[in-house]
Write a protein that holds these residues in place. Structure first.
Motif, PDB file in Angstrom:
ATOM      1  N   ARG A  54     -21.499  16.579  14.797  1.00 42.29           N
ATOM      2  CA  ARG A  54     -22.498  16.012  15.705  1.00 42.29           C
ATOM      3  C   ARG A  54     -21.804  14.927  16.523  1.00 42.29           C
ATOM      4  O   ARG A  54     -21.235  13.992  15.947  1.00 42.29           O
ATOM      5  N   VAL A  55     -21.815  15.054  17.832  1.00 44.95           N
ATOM      6  CA  VAL A  55     -21.021  14.178  18.699  1.00 44.95           C
ATOM      7  C   VAL A  55     -21.939  13.364  19.608  1.00 44.95           C
ATOM      8  O   VAL A  55     -22.817  13.919  20.278  1.00 44.95           O
ATOM      9  N   ILE A  56     -21.719  12.061  19.616  1.00 47.68           N
ATOM     10  CA  ILE A  56     -22.467  11.155  20.491  1.00 47.68           C
ATOM     11  C   ILE A  56     -21.491  10.549  21.499  1.00 47.68           C
ATOM     12  O   ILE A  56     -20.497   9.932  21.097  1.00 47.68           O
ATOM     13  N   ARG A  57     -21.763  10.737  22.762  1.00 55.21           N
ATOM     14  CA  ARG A  57     -20.948  10.096  23.800  1.00 55.21           C
ATOM     15  C   ARG A  57     -21.480   8.677  24.011  1.00 55.21           C
ATOM     16  O   ARG A  57     -22.638   8.485  24.362  1.00 55.21           O
ATOM     17  N   VAL A  58     -20.625   7.705  23.787  1.00 57.40           N
ATOM     18  CA  VAL A  58     -21.050   6.306  23.758  1.00 57.40           C
ATOM     19  C   VAL A  58     -20.844   5.678  25.131  1.00 57.40           C
ATOM     20  O   VAL A  58     -19.714   5.379  25.530  1.00 57.40           O
ATOM     21  N   ALA A 101     -10.481   2.761  27.156  1.00 55.26           N
ATOM     22  CA  ALA A 101     -10.767   4.204  27.218  1.00 55.26           C
ATOM     23  C   ALA A 101     -12.108   4.466  27.901  1.00 55.26           C
ATOM     24  O   ALA A 101     -13.143   3.960  27.454  1.00 55.26           O
ATOM     25  N   PRO A 102     -12.131   5.268  28.951  1.00 56.09           N
ATOM     26  CA  PRO A 102     -13.388   5.492  29.672  1.00 56.09           C
ATOM     27  C   PRO A 102     -14.383   6.359  28.921  1.00 56.09           C
ATOM     28  O   PRO A 102     -15.591   6.246  29.134  1.00 56.09           O
ATOM     29  N   VAL A 103     -13.890   7.238  28.046  1.00 52.19           N
ATOM     30  CA  VAL A 103     -14.766   8.128  27.278  1.00 52.19           C
ATOM     31  C   VAL A 103     -14.608   7.784  25.798  1.00 52.19           C
ATOM     32  O   VAL A 103     -13.487   7.727  25.292  1.00 52.19           O
ATOM     33  N   GLN A 104     -15.725   7.537  25.126  1.00 53.91           N
ATOM     34  CA  GLN A 104     -15.698   7.221  23.708  1.00 53.91           C
ATOM     35  C   GLN A 104     -16.743   8.074  23.005  1.00 53.91           C
ATOM     36  O   GLN A 104     -17.878   8.194  23.462  1.00 53.91           O
ATOM     37  N   LEU A 105     -16.328   8.676  21.901  1.00 55.46           N
ATOM     38  CA  LEU A 105     -17.168   9.627  21.180  1.00 55.46           C
ATOM     39  C   LEU A 105     -17.296   9.209  19.722  1.00 55.46           C
ATOM     40  O   LEU A 105     -16.285   8.978  19.044  1.00 55.46           O
ATOM     41  N   ALA A 106     -18.513   9.108  19.246  1.00 53.08           N
ATOM     42  CA  ALA A 106     -18.765   8.885  17.826  1.00 53.08           C
ATOM     43  C   ALA A 106     -19.093  10.243  17.207  1.00 53.08           C
ATOM     44  O   ALA A 106     -20.027  10.920  17.650  1.00 53.08           O
ATOM     45  N   VAL A 107     -18.322  10.631  16.200  1.00 51.16           N
ATOM     46  CA  VAL A 107     -18.467  11.959  15.604  1.00 51.16           C
ATOM     47  C   VAL A 107     -18.973  11.822  14.171  1.00 51.16           C
ATOM     48  O   VAL A 107     -18.424  11.053  13.379  1.00 51.16           O
ATOM     49  N   PHE A 108     -20.003  12.589  13.865  1.00 55.41           N
ATOM     50  CA  PHE A 108     -20.612  12.580  12.541  1.00 55.41           C
ATOM     51  C   PHE A 108     -20.607  13.995  11.974  1.00 55.41           C
ATOM     52  O   PHE A 108     -20.486  14.978  12.719  1.00 55.41           O
ATOM     53  N   THR A 109     -20.760  14.095  10.667  1.00 52.83           N
ATOM     54  CA  THR A 109     -20.874  15.393   9.996  1.00 52.83           C
ATOM     55  C   THR A 109     -22.252  15.509   9.360  1.00 52.83           C
ATOM     56  O   THR A 109     -22.663  14.628   8.595  1.00 52.83           O
ATOM     57  N   HIS A 110     -22.957  16.576   9.708  1.00 51.50           N
ATOM     58  CA  HIS A 110     -24.236  16.872   9.048  1.00 51.50           C
ATOM     59  C   HIS A 110     -23.892  17.402   7.661  1.00 51.50           C
ATOM     60  O   HIS A 110     -23.293  18.476   7.535  1.00 51.50           O
ATOM     61  N   TRP A 171     -26.429  12.501   8.173  1.00 54.13           N
ATOM     62  CA  TRP A 171     -25.250  12.503   9.029  1.00 54.13           C
ATOM     63  C   TRP A 171     -24.263  11.489   8.468  1.00 54.13           C
ATOM     64  O   TRP A 171     -24.606  10.316   8.272  1.00 54.13           O
ATOM     65  N   ALA A 172     -23.036  11.900   8.217  1.00 53.49           N
ATOM     66  CA  ALA A 172     -21.991  11.011   7.707  1.00 53.49           C
ATOM     67  C   ALA A 172     -20.979  10.727   8.811  1.00 53.49           C
ATOM     68  O   ALA A 172     -20.502  11.656   9.487  1.00 53.49           O
ATOM     69  N   PHE A 173     -20.659   9.458   8.991  1.00 56.40           N
ATOM     70  CA  PHE A 173     -19.677   9.099  10.009  1.00 56.40           C
ATOM     71  C   PHE A 173     -18.330   9.713   9.677  1.00 56.40           C
ATOM     72  O   PHE A 173     -17.867   9.644   8.537  1.00 56.40           O
ATOM     73  N   THR A 174     -17.695  10.319  10.692  1.00 51.85           N
ATOM     74  CA  THR A 174     -16.412  10.977  10.489  1.00 51.85           C
ATOM     75  C   THR A 174     -15.301  10.361  11.319  1.00 51.85           C
ATOM     76  O   THR A 174     -14.200  10.129  10.813  1.00 51.85           O
ATOM     77  N   ALA A 175     -15.561  10.078  12.596  1.00 52.87           N
ATOM     78  CA  ALA A 175     -14.488   9.563  13.448  1.00 52.87           C
ATOM     79  C   ALA A 175     -15.055   8.936  14.714  1.00 52.87           C
ATOM     80  O   ALA A 175     -16.137   9.308  15.181  1.00 52.87           O
ATOM     81  N   TYR A 176     -14.289   7.991  15.251  1.00 55.46           N
ATOM     82  CA  TYR A 176     -14.592   7.424  16.562  1.00 55.46           C
ATOM     83  C   TYR A 176     -13.389   7.711  17.442  1.00 55.46           C
ATOM     84  O   TYR A 176     -12.259   7.346  17.112  1.00 55.46           O
TER      85      TYR A 176
END
Length: 207
Positions: A54-58, A101-110, A171-176
Motif C-alpha cells: 500500500r503506497v502513499i505519496r506524501v 527529494a521531490p517525490v516521497q512515498l510511504a509504503v505499508f504492507t497489508h 497495515w504495517a509500515f515497511t519503507a519510506y
C-alpha cells in the motif's frame, strides 16, 4: 519470450548501477514517468498474488516535516550506539534525502489482505512483507532505468509512521522512499566512498 544478449546485458547494467541515492535535485519528476513507475511496481511478484503493498505519496508539508523530525530522533539515537572512529564515520554519512527529494512515498504492507485467499502464507505470513520488498525493488530498478535515483530511509520508528499516516491497524509500515533526479552522476556507492563497508561476494553453500 526469450531475451537476446543485448537485452540480458541491459538488465545486468540496471542491476549493477542501481544505487541507494541520498542526494537529490529539487526539480520535479514528470507525472507521466511516475505513472509508468507505478505500473512497473504492479508487475512485481507476490505471494498468492495477494499484492499487499500500500503506497502513499506524501505531498503534505506538515507530514513531511513530521517524518523528518522522527528521522532526526532515530538518527541521534542510532549515532549514540557507535563509538570512537565508527561513530565519527556514522555522523559523516548523509543517511536521508528528505530535505530535497521531490517525490516521497510511504509504503505499508497489508498484513492480512483478502486478496490471495491466504495462498502460500499460512505457515510463513512474513511472505507478505517479502512481497512488498520485491515490489519496492522492482520500483527501484524501474526508477534507475528511467535515470532517476531512489533511496530508502530506514532510520524511522515504524509505530510512529503508522500513527502519523493514520493507516488501518492491519497495515504495517515497511519503507519510506525518496525519489527524484540524483544531484550528481558519481555512481560510487556512498558507503564505499566513505569507507564504511565494501561488498562481499554472495556464495551459494552446498548440502
Amino acid at each position: 519470450m526469450r531475451f537476446d544478449e543485448t537485452q540480458a546485458a541491459t538488465l545486468e547494467a540496471i542491476l549493477r548501477w542501481r544505487r541507494d541515492v541520498r542526494h537529490f535535485r529539487t526539480d520535479p519528476v514528470d507525472e507521466a514517468v511516475l505513472a509508468k513507475l507505478a505500473e512497473a511496481m504492479a508487475l512485481a511478484p507476490s505471494v498468492g498474488n495477494a499484492r499487499p503493498w500500500r503506497v502513499i505519496r506524501v505531498e503534505d508539508a506538515a507530514l513531511r516535516a513530521a517524518v523528518r523530525a522522527d528521522f532526526r530522533r532515530c538518527d541521534a539515537e542510532a549515532a549514540s550506539g557507535y563509538a570512537d572512529e565508527q561513530g565519527t564515520a556514522y555522523r559523516a554519512l548523509k543517511l536521508a534525502g528528505l530535505d530535497a527529494a521531490p517525490v516521497q512515498l510511504a509504503v505499508f504492507t497489508h498484513i492480512d489482505p483478502a486478496e490471495g485467499h491466504g495462498l502460500g502464507r499460512r505457515t510463513m505470513p512474513e511472505t507478505l512483507r517479502q512481497s512488498t520488498a520485491m515490489a519496492i525493488h522492482t520500483l527501484w530498478l524501474a526508477a534507475r532505468a528511467a535515470n532517476l535515483g531512489m533511496g530508502m530511509v530506514s532510520i524511522l520508528n515504524p509505530a510512529e509512521m503508522e500513527r502519523l499516516f493514520a493507516v488501518p491497524k492491519d497495515w504495517a509500515f515497511t519503507a519510506y522512499l525518496c525519489l527524484g533526479h540524483a544531484e550528481w552522476d558519481d555512481d560510487t556507492p556512498l558507503l564505499h566512498r566513505s569507507g564504511w563497508q565494501e561488498n562481499a561476494p554472495t556464495r551459494w553453500g552446498l548440502r
